[in-house]
Design a protein around this motif. Structure first.
Motif, PDB file in Angstrom:
ATOM      1  N   ILE A  94       9.050  13.243  86.262  1.00 52.62           N
ATOM      2  CA  ILE A  94       9.363  12.103  87.118  1.00 52.62           C
ATOM      3  C   ILE A  94      10.633  12.650  87.476  1.00 52.62           C
ATOM      4  O   ILE A  94      12.059  12.945  87.614  1.00 52.62           O
ATOM      5  N   ILE A  95      10.746  13.362  88.675  1.00 54.26           N
ATOM      6  CA  ILE A  95      11.522  13.517  90.208  1.00 54.26           C
ATOM      7  C   ILE A  95      12.097  12.306  90.816  1.00 54.26           C
ATOM      8  O   ILE A  95      11.130  11.428  91.375  1.00 54.26           O
ATOM      9  N   VAL A  96      13.121  12.417  91.011  1.00 56.62           N
ATOM     10  CA  VAL A  96      14.321  11.488  91.616  1.00 56.62           C
ATOM     11  C   VAL A  96      14.479  11.797  92.067  1.00 56.62           C
ATOM     12  O   VAL A  96      15.490  13.181  91.931  1.00 56.62           O
ATOM     13  N   ARG A 103      11.226  14.995 100.499  1.00 57.92           N
ATOM     14  CA  ARG A 103      10.895  13.929 100.577  1.00 57.92           C
ATOM     15  C   ARG A 103       9.088  14.595  99.914  1.00 57.92           C
ATOM     16  O   ARG A 103       8.520  14.310  98.681  1.00 57.92           O
ATOM     17  N   ASP A 104       8.785  15.323 100.977  1.00 60.76           N
ATOM     18  CA  ASP A 104       7.258  15.562 100.993  1.00 60.76           C
ATOM     19  C   ASP A 104       7.361  16.571 100.075  1.00 60.76           C
ATOM     20  O   ASP A 104       6.048  16.824  98.886  1.00 60.76           O
ATOM     21  N   PRO A 105       8.133  17.834  99.454  1.00 61.73           N
ATOM     22  CA  PRO A 105       7.686  18.819  98.659  1.00 61.73           C
ATOM     23  C   PRO A 105       8.065  18.254  97.170  1.00 61.73           C
ATOM     24  O   PRO A 105       6.980  18.756  96.741  1.00 61.73           O
ATOM     25  N   LEU A 106       8.206  16.965  97.463  1.00 61.93           N
ATOM     26  CA  LEU A 106       9.405  16.944  95.578  1.00 61.93           C
ATOM     27  C   LEU A 106       7.351  15.753  95.846  1.00 61.93           C
ATOM     28  O   LEU A 106       7.364  15.224  94.475  1.00 61.93           O
ATOM     29  N   ARG A 107       7.388  15.336  96.668  1.00 63.08           N
ATOM     30  CA  ARG A 107       5.906  13.969  96.140  1.00 63.08           C
ATOM     31  C   ARG A 107       4.515  15.396  95.960  1.00 63.08           C
ATOM     32  O   ARG A 107       4.076  14.722  94.596  1.00 63.08           O
ATOM     33  N   GLU A 108       4.803  16.429  96.790  1.00 72.16           N
ATOM     34  CA  GLU A 108       3.417  17.092  96.349  1.00 72.16           C
ATOM     35  C   GLU A 108       3.626  17.890  94.610  1.00 72.16           C
ATOM     36  O   GLU A 108       2.731  18.021  94.090  1.00 72.16           O
ATOM     37  N   ASN A 141       0.901  17.283  91.875  1.00 82.45           N
ATOM     38  CA  ASN A 141       0.419  18.762  91.303  1.00 82.45           C
ATOM     39  C   ASN A 141      -0.155  18.662  89.633  1.00 82.45           C
ATOM     40  O   ASN A 141      -0.594  19.199  89.523  1.00 82.45           O
ATOM     41  N   TYR A 142       0.879  17.812  89.173  1.00 86.84           N
ATOM     42  CA  TYR A 142       1.503  17.946  88.269  1.00 86.84           C
ATOM     43  C   TYR A 142       1.480  16.665  86.874  1.00 86.84           C
ATOM     44  O   TYR A 142       1.585  16.914  86.650  1.00 86.84           O
ATOM     45  N   GLY A 143       0.505  15.694  87.953  1.00 84.79           N
ATOM     46  CA  GLY A 143       0.479  14.601  87.710  1.00 84.79           C
ATOM     47  C   GLY A 143       1.726  13.656  87.114  1.00 84.79           C
ATOM     48  O   GLY A 143       2.141  12.542  86.228  1.00 84.79           O
ATOM     49  N   GLY A 144       2.928  13.765  87.970  1.00 89.25           N
ATOM     50  CA  GLY A 144       3.641  12.771  87.491  1.00 89.25           C
ATOM     51  C   GLY A 144       3.454  12.190  88.448  1.00 89.25           C
ATOM     52  O   GLY A 144       3.757  11.855  89.724  1.00 89.25           O
ATOM     53  N   VAL A 145       5.712  11.932  88.390  1.00 89.03           N
ATOM     54  CA  VAL A 145       6.013  10.543  90.061  1.00 89.03           C
ATOM     55  C   VAL A 145       6.826  11.121  90.393  1.00 89.03           C
ATOM     56  O   VAL A 145       8.401  11.791  90.008  1.00 89.03           O
ATOM     57  N   TYR A 146       7.650  11.151  91.824  1.00 89.16           N
ATOM     58  CA  TYR A 146       8.360  10.864  92.429  1.00 89.16           C
ATOM     59  C   TYR A 146       8.763   9.641  92.965  1.00 89.16           C
ATOM     60  O   TYR A 146       8.338   8.572  93.618  1.00 89.16           O
ATOM     61  N   ILE A 147      10.170   9.672  93.046  1.00 89.50           N
ATOM     62  CA  ILE A 147      11.168   7.879  93.291  1.00 89.50           C
ATOM     63  C   ILE A 147      12.262   8.190  94.022  1.00 89.50           C
ATOM     64  O   ILE A 147      13.544   9.316  94.129  1.00 89.50           O
ATOM     65  N   GLN A 148      11.632   7.877  95.689  1.00 89.21           N
ATOM     66  CA  GLN A 148      13.271   8.303  96.112  1.00 89.21           C
ATOM     67  C   GLN A 148      14.642   7.115  96.073  1.00 89.21           C
ATOM     68  O   GLN A 148      14.394   6.078  96.571  1.00 89.21           O
ATOM     69  N   ARG A 149      15.227   7.572  95.210  1.00 86.11           N
ATOM     70  CA  ARG A 149      16.224   6.732  94.910  1.00 86.11           C
ATOM     71  C   ARG A 149      17.595   7.748  94.804  1.00 86.11           C
ATOM     72  O   ARG A 149      17.273   8.752  94.282  1.00 86.11           O
ATOM     73  N   ALA A 150      18.487   6.481  94.298  1.00 88.37           N
ATOM     74  CA  ALA A 150      19.748   7.731  93.572  1.00 88.37           C
ATOM     75  C   ALA A 150      19.913   7.569  92.247  1.00 88.37           C
ATOM     76  O   ALA A 150      20.015   6.380  91.722  1.00 88.37           O
ATOM     77  N   VAL A 164      18.453   5.122  82.688  1.00 86.92           N
ATOM     78  CA  VAL A 164      18.693   3.993  81.146  1.00 86.92           C
ATOM     79  C   VAL A 164      17.143   3.560  81.349  1.00 86.92           C
ATOM     80  O   VAL A 164      16.257   3.794  80.533  1.00 86.92           O
ATOM     81  N   THR A 165      17.361   2.868  82.518  1.00 87.87           N
ATOM     82  CA  THR A 165      15.706   1.908  82.370  1.00 87.87           C
ATOM     83  C   THR A 165      14.747   2.617  82.540  1.00 87.87           C
ATOM     84  O   THR A 165      14.231   2.340  82.158  1.00 87.87           O
ATOM     85  N   LEU A 166      15.095   4.098  83.724  1.00 82.80           N
ATOM     86  CA  LEU A 166      13.867   4.140  83.565  1.00 82.80           C
ATOM     87  C   LEU A 166      13.211   5.379  82.665  1.00 82.80           C
ATOM     88  O   LEU A 166      11.704   4.815  81.990  1.00 82.80           O
ATOM     89  N   LEU A 167      14.201   6.079  81.139  1.00 83.89           N
ATOM     90  CA  LEU A 167      13.846   6.659  79.914  1.00 83.89           C
ATOM     91  C   LEU A 167      13.336   5.272  79.453  1.00 83.89           C
ATOM     92  O   LEU A 167      12.162   5.142  78.488  1.00 83.89           O
TER      93      LEU A 167
END
Length: 140
Positions: free
Chosen positions: A19-21, A28-33, A37-46, A103-106
């Motif tokens: 889970i990449i935040v 955005r683009d490299p992290l989303r990729e 590739n590893y079946g995870g998620v990218y979240i563009q937030r702080a 905390v909410t994410l976890l």
């Protein structure tokens, strides 16, 4: 956070679900990729201690490199830029970003039996986030 660390980690530990935040839109683009590739998620937030709060985010470029933070002062904080004292204001960018409560994410995605690796490089906000993880009972 251009994804170099997480890419290297996942090459060795490919059984992790990332889970990449990252709030900085530049990455955005490299992290989303990487997430894809590893079946995870990218979240563009702080990453922060509240959810869905609109905050001003600061990007800095100075002698230490490029960094971003919820704090207005340079993340490298040495006062030097290209050998000159005090960077020009033109090198700083601000933009609005939504926050993500770690905390909410976890609580939403992790099970008590999960093995969690939490790498926080959030330019000074680690202290507030770590405090919230401990006081909420999520990190204990």
């Amino acid at each position: 956070n251009n994804g170099e660390w997480i890419s290297q980690f996942l090459q060795v530990h490919n059984d992790f679900w990332p889970i990449i935040v990252e709030a900085q839109p530049l990455f955005r683009d490299p992290l989303r990729e990487i997430a894809k590739n590893y079946g995870g998620v990218y979240i563009q937030r702080a990453a922060w201690i509240t959810e869905d709060e609109q905050m001003t985010f600061h990007a800095h470029t100075d002698a230490g490199g490029m960094g971003s933070s919820l704090f207005a002062d340079s993340v490298y904080h040495d006062g030097w830029c290209n050998g000159e004292l005090e960077c020009e204001k033109s090198q700083a960018e601000t933009y609005s970003v939504l926050t993500l409560d770690v905390v909410t994410l976890l609580e939403r995605f992790a099970l008590a039996s999960d093995y969690i690796v939490l790498r926080m490089d959030i330019e000074g906000a680690e202290y507030q986030v770590a405090r919230r993880l401990v006081t909420s009972g999520v990190a204990c």
